[in-house]
Design an enzyme around this catalytic site. Sequence first.
Site, PDB file in Angstrom:
ATOM      1  N   CYS A  67      -5.983  36.804  12.799  1.00 38.05           N
ATOM      2  CA  CYS A  67      -7.331  36.961  12.242  1.00 38.05           C
ATOM      3  C   CYS A  67      -7.598  35.846  11.230  1.00 38.05           C
ATOM      4  O   CYS A  67      -6.681  35.323  10.599  1.00 38.05           O
ATOM      5  CB  CYS A  67      -7.562  38.297  11.554  1.00 38.05           C
ATOM      6  SG  CYS A  67      -7.213  39.696  12.586  1.00 38.05           S
TER       7      CYS A  67
ATOM      8  N   ARG B 150      -7.494  31.556  15.238  1.00 36.23           N
ATOM      9  CA  ARG B 150      -6.648  32.631  14.714  1.00 36.23           C
ATOM     10  C   ARG B 150      -6.932  33.969  15.385  1.00 36.23           C
ATOM     11  O   ARG B 150      -6.214  34.952  15.168  1.00 36.23           O
ATOM     12  CB  ARG B 150      -6.868  32.784  13.211  1.00 36.23           C
ATOM     13  CG  ARG B 150      -6.605  31.533  12.424  1.00 36.23           C
ATOM     14  CD  ARG B 150      -6.829  31.769  10.958  1.00 36.23           C
ATOM     15  NE  ARG B 150      -5.843  32.669  10.412  1.00 36.23           N
ATOM     16  CZ  ARG B 150      -4.655  32.308   9.972  1.00 36.23           C
ATOM     17  NH1 ARG B 150      -4.301  31.051  10.010  1.00 36.23           N
ATOM     18  NH2 ARG B 150      -3.804  33.191   9.491  1.00 36.23           N
TER      19      ARG B 150
ATOM     20  N   TRP C  69      -8.230  39.177  15.744  1.00 32.85           N
ATOM     21  CA  TRP C  69      -7.258  39.259  16.842  1.00 32.85           C
ATOM     22  C   TRP C  69      -6.693  40.659  16.738  1.00 32.85           C
ATOM     23  O   TRP C  69      -5.909  40.956  15.833  1.00 32.85           O
ATOM     24  CB  TRP C  69      -6.170  38.215  16.646  1.00 32.85           C
ATOM     25  CG  TRP C  69      -5.211  38.076  17.794  1.00 32.85           C
ATOM     26  CD1 TRP C  69      -5.372  37.325  18.920  1.00 32.85           C
ATOM     27  CD2 TRP C  69      -3.911  38.686  17.914  1.00 32.85           C
ATOM     28  NE1 TRP C  69      -4.267  37.433  19.726  1.00 32.85           N
ATOM     29  CE2 TRP C  69      -3.354  38.264  19.140  1.00 32.85           C
ATOM     30  CE3 TRP C  69      -3.173  39.556  17.118  1.00 32.85           C
ATOM     31  CZ2 TRP C  69      -2.101  38.669  19.571  1.00 32.85           C
ATOM     32  CZ3 TRP C  69      -1.918  39.962  17.559  1.00 32.85           C
ATOM     33  CH2 TRP C  69      -1.406  39.516  18.771  1.00 32.85           C
TER      34      TRP C  69
ATOM     35  N   ASN D  80      -6.599  40.168   6.811  1.00 29.70           N
ATOM     36  CA  ASN D  80      -5.706  39.595   7.819  1.00 29.70           C
ATOM     37  C   ASN D  80      -4.301  40.070   7.463  1.00 29.70           C
ATOM     38  O   ASN D  80      -3.859  39.866   6.334  1.00 29.70           O
ATOM     39  CB  ASN D  80      -5.789  38.064   7.758  1.00 29.70           C
ATOM     40  CG  ASN D  80      -4.708  37.395   8.567  1.00 29.70           C
ATOM     41  OD1 ASN D  80      -4.290  37.911   9.599  1.00 29.70           O
ATOM     42  ND2 ASN D  80      -4.228  36.254   8.112  1.00 29.70           N
ATOM     43  N   GLY D  81      -3.639  40.721   8.396  1.00 24.30           N
ATOM     44  CA  GLY D  81      -2.290  41.236   8.127  1.00 24.30           C
ATOM     45  C   GLY D  81      -2.145  42.614   8.752  1.00 24.30           C
ATOM     46  O   GLY D  81      -2.956  43.018   9.588  1.00 24.30           O
TER      47      GLY D  81
ATOM     48  N   GLU E 125       8.770  24.064  28.465  1.00 29.75           N
ATOM     49  CA  GLU E 125       7.506  23.759  27.789  1.00 29.75           C
ATOM     50  C   GLU E 125       6.367  23.561  28.807  1.00 29.75           C
ATOM     51  O   GLU E 125       5.240  24.026  28.588  1.00 29.75           O
ATOM     52  CB  GLU E 125       7.687  22.514  26.903  1.00 29.75           C
ATOM     53  CG  GLU E 125       6.456  22.039  26.176  1.00 29.75           C
ATOM     54  CD  GLU E 125       5.799  23.070  25.268  1.00 29.75           C
ATOM     55  OE1 GLU E 125       6.390  24.125  25.011  1.00 29.75           O
ATOM     56  OE2 GLU E 125       4.659  22.836  24.846  1.00 29.75           O
TER      57      GLU E 125
ATOM     58  N   LYS F 265       3.058  25.929  28.815  1.00 32.12           N
ATOM     59  CA  LYS F 265       1.711  25.370  28.681  1.00 32.12           C
ATOM     60  C   LYS F 265       0.851  25.804  29.864  1.00 32.12           C
ATOM     61  O   LYS F 265      -0.299  26.200  29.690  1.00 32.12           O
ATOM     62  CB  LYS F 265       1.806  23.849  28.617  1.00 32.12           C
ATOM     63  CG  LYS F 265       0.878  23.196  27.675  1.00 32.12           C
ATOM     64  CD  LYS F 265       1.356  23.068  26.258  1.00 32.12           C
ATOM     65  CE  LYS F 265       1.708  24.346  25.601  1.00 32.12           C
ATOM     66  NZ  LYS F 265       2.303  24.228  24.297  1.00 32.12           N
TER      67      LYS F 265
ATOM     68  N   GLU G 139       0.022  29.602  29.735  1.00 29.61           N
ATOM     69  CA  GLU G 139      -0.786  29.926  28.562  1.00 29.61           C
ATOM     70  C   GLU G 139      -2.272  29.650  28.791  1.00 29.61           C
ATOM     71  O   GLU G 139      -3.116  30.463  28.418  1.00 29.61           O
ATOM     72  CB  GLU G 139      -0.264  29.073  27.393  1.00 29.61           C
ATOM     73  CG  GLU G 139      -0.879  29.353  26.060  1.00 29.61           C
ATOM     74  CD  GLU G 139      -0.221  28.518  24.955  1.00 29.61           C
ATOM     75  OE1 GLU G 139       0.374  27.474  25.269  1.00 29.61           O
ATOM     76  OE2 GLU G 139      -0.327  28.908  23.793  1.00 29.61           O
TER      77      GLU G 139
ATOM     78  N   HIS H  62      20.480  30.731  41.580  1.00 32.53           N
ATOM     79  CA  HIS H  62      21.126  31.983  41.165  1.00 32.53           C
ATOM     80  C   HIS H  62      20.104  33.113  41.037  1.00 32.53           C
ATOM     81  O   HIS H  62      20.161  33.896  40.095  1.00 32.53           O
ATOM     82  CB  HIS H  62      21.873  31.773  39.844  1.00 32.53           C
ATOM     83  CG  HIS H  62      22.973  30.763  39.956  1.00 32.53           C
ATOM     84  ND1 HIS H  62      24.144  31.010  40.653  1.00 32.53           N
ATOM     85  CD2 HIS H  62      23.069  29.486  39.492  1.00 32.53           C
ATOM     86  CE1 HIS H  62      24.923  29.934  40.599  1.00 32.53           C
ATOM     87  NE2 HIS H  62      24.287  28.994  39.910  1.00 32.53           N
TER      88      HIS H  62
ATOM     89  N   LYS I 119      -3.458  31.342  17.485  1.00 35.59           N
ATOM     90  CA  LYS I 119      -2.645  30.183  17.117  1.00 35.59           C
ATOM     91  C   LYS I 119      -1.564  30.551  16.102  1.00 35.59           C
ATOM     92  O   LYS I 119      -0.456  30.035  16.151  1.00 35.59           O
ATOM     93  CB  LYS I 119      -3.564  29.121  16.517  1.00 35.59           C
ATOM     94  CG  LYS I 119      -2.859  27.858  16.157  1.00 35.59           C
ATOM     95  CD  LYS I 119      -3.323  26.726  17.008  1.00 35.59           C
ATOM     96  CE  LYS I 119      -2.472  25.507  16.869  1.00 35.59           C
ATOM     97  NZ  LYS I 119      -1.803  25.185  18.126  1.00 35.59           N
TER      98      LYS I 119
HETATM   99  C1  AGP Z   1       2.294  27.177  22.124  1.00 38.15           C
HETATM  100  O1  AGP Z   1       1.376  26.555  22.945  1.00 38.15           O
HETATM  101  C2  AGP Z   1       1.955  28.506  21.670  1.00 38.15           C
HETATM  102  N1  AGP Z   1       0.647  28.606  21.182  1.00 38.15           N
HETATM  103  C3  AGP Z   1       3.021  29.269  20.894  1.00 38.15           C
HETATM  104  O2  AGP Z   1       4.122  29.392  21.724  1.00 38.15           O
HETATM  105  C4  AGP Z   1       3.472  28.722  19.524  1.00 38.15           C
HETATM  106  O3  AGP Z   1       4.205  27.556  19.692  1.00 38.15           O
HETATM  107  C5  AGP Z   1       4.309  29.811  18.829  1.00 38.15           C
HETATM  108  O4  AGP Z   1       3.503  30.921  18.584  1.00 38.15           O
HETATM  109  C6  AGP Z   1       4.942  29.333  17.543  1.00 38.15           C
HETATM  110  O5  AGP Z   1       3.983  28.970  16.599  1.00 38.15           O
HETATM  111  P1  AGP Z   1       4.375  28.140  15.318  1.00 38.15           P
HETATM  112  O6  AGP Z   1       4.878  26.818  15.759  1.00 38.15           O
HETATM  113  O7  AGP Z   1       3.096  28.038  14.532  1.00 38.15           O
HETATM  114  O8  AGP Z   1       5.428  28.922  14.591  1.00 38.15           O
END
Ligand code: AGP
Length: 593
Positions: free
Chosen positions: A2, A27, A71, A97-98, A466, A470, A473, A489, A588
């Site tokens: 949030c 956020r 969020w 937020n929290g 990675e 990506k 996501e 495997h 994020k």
């Molecule tokens: C990556 O594209 C993601 N949005 C996610 O995996 C992110 O890297 C993860 O939440 C960790 O975030 P941070 O680097 O802010 O700790």
Amino acid sequence: MCGIVGYIGDKQAQSILLSALSMLEYRGYDSCGIAVVSNGIKSYKNVLRVAEMKEIAPQIIGTVGIGHTRWATCGEPTRVNAHPHFDCTGNIAVVHNGVITNYPVLKQKLINDGHEFVSDTDTEVIPHLIEKYYKGDLEKAVELALLDIQGSYAIAVIGAGENKLVVARKDSPLIIGVGDRETFVASDVPAILDYTNQVIYLDDGDIGVITGDGIKIKKDGLEIHREEHKILWSVEAAQKAGYEHFMLKEIHEQPKVIRDTLSEYTQMSEPIVDLENLREDDRSILILACGTSYNAGLVGKYIMEDLVGVPVRVEIASEFSCYGQTPEKTLAFVISQSGETADVLKAIRKLKGVQCHVVAVTNVVGSSISRIADQTIYTRAGPEISVAATKSFIAQLMVLYWLAMSYSKVDAKRLADILLELRQLPSKVQWMLDNGEDILQCARYLARFENVFFIGRGLNYPIALEGALKLKEISYIHAEGYAAGELKHGPFSLLGENTPVITITGQDSTYESILTNIKEVKARKSPLIALTGDGDEAIKEFVDMVITVPRVDPIFSPVVNTVALQLLAYYTARERDCPIDFPRNLAKSVTVE
Ligand code: AGP
């Protein structure tokens, strides 16, 4: 998660709150809302994106207000659950937020006392508690309410007829932006960059009261002074600058990010982390992170073990923080773009409990992680808005390369070669960005599938992870990253015409082995896309499509390969018409465990 904002000044609050909120949508973006002191308090909230809200929200006159973009954690994304939340009288409004962990108990007590609740959120207990303690002094009432609350919070509170904002934080970020006859409150810097670059970072336990006369901050009942800091990020850095999406802009910024991070660290005369003692004491390094930052940590393991010659353990922060064991006094690197990831914060607290030395690698100055770590190394990626991490990952790799090179035990010739290659890296990444036609073609092809595997070996195994992260996501294609040797495997049972496999083909000792894996996959009829170095004609015989990356020293292949896979994910998501910067269900900054 949030995002919260607040404004008090001589201008109308509504448009400032909404423009600040639009910079915090990374956020969370399930719903949003604002409340403004205006002949009592007037509010508008709904299940909308901020841009839609700007179009349809009725105009509220007033110069003191708060806003929120959500969020959902506690309660579905509905209008009623959207913030701000109110007390029974409608005279106190709160954005939060929290997570309030003891809210069920508090809520029941308040209901027993006659308070009526309308939402399913944990947040709603806060305005009701403030109402309970309110005897004409909003600040005092907030102070008392916070004593009852357990969990994490960044809050901003307004009261009817009160020309003030009351704010507080514990384990969730909150900054105060200091302008000329106006003051801003926000979860993060990009929200206020349009208005001011002077900020105060609040610390856990701080309560701030902002009026037309100034800013008063208290901790443990005593008034304290918190320094103002000048933010060096420009307004443009947090805008799209003509790109269709933040993600594309951020991918294109990577040559600059590499230059900026390197020029910062290669100019340092003193190494900031003592790896020398570590080697002498025969101890190991622990790296902790989540998501993309974890993948950067895995690359770090390969390069540190190779160049420094110390064993490196990499753990997922959420697992480690609950179940991990670590020897006392281990040197730990925690990697987090946002510096606010709850799982990483919890892991750091655990490490500090056994006297580990914790070095944070983060992109956000003043973030919670930088505050509790023993040392902080800042990546110089600039603000990253898109939920998908791109340039922050490359900046993290740069820091890890720099650390490994600073303590390298390889011979001088090898080190000189690596340095030379490093200097050429920005132009090689630029070449990737300027010659992406083959990536676009592959993306158009990939967009029709629902399952994809990425495989790599050695240094490029984390890049397979990675690439898959990506793609899933932002394009919503189910993607898995695998060590190429592991595919047989189990996952082989899934191979076939409808399951493409993307191979990250290192130009190093792994080449022959991955070629064997490619042939195995081909025999199972999976379409094959190979990422490979410029001039690798041999591979074309075995695969269906090729993405060409510039030749680099193998140690830097994760950089060019990652950039190619970022573009592949981006174009695939665009082909599938996905909301690239704000993928569903994600945020994020993941500030919940
Ligand atoms: C990556 O594209 C993601 N949005 C996610 O995996 C992110 O890297 C993860 O939440 C960790 O975030 P941070 O680097 O802010 O700790």
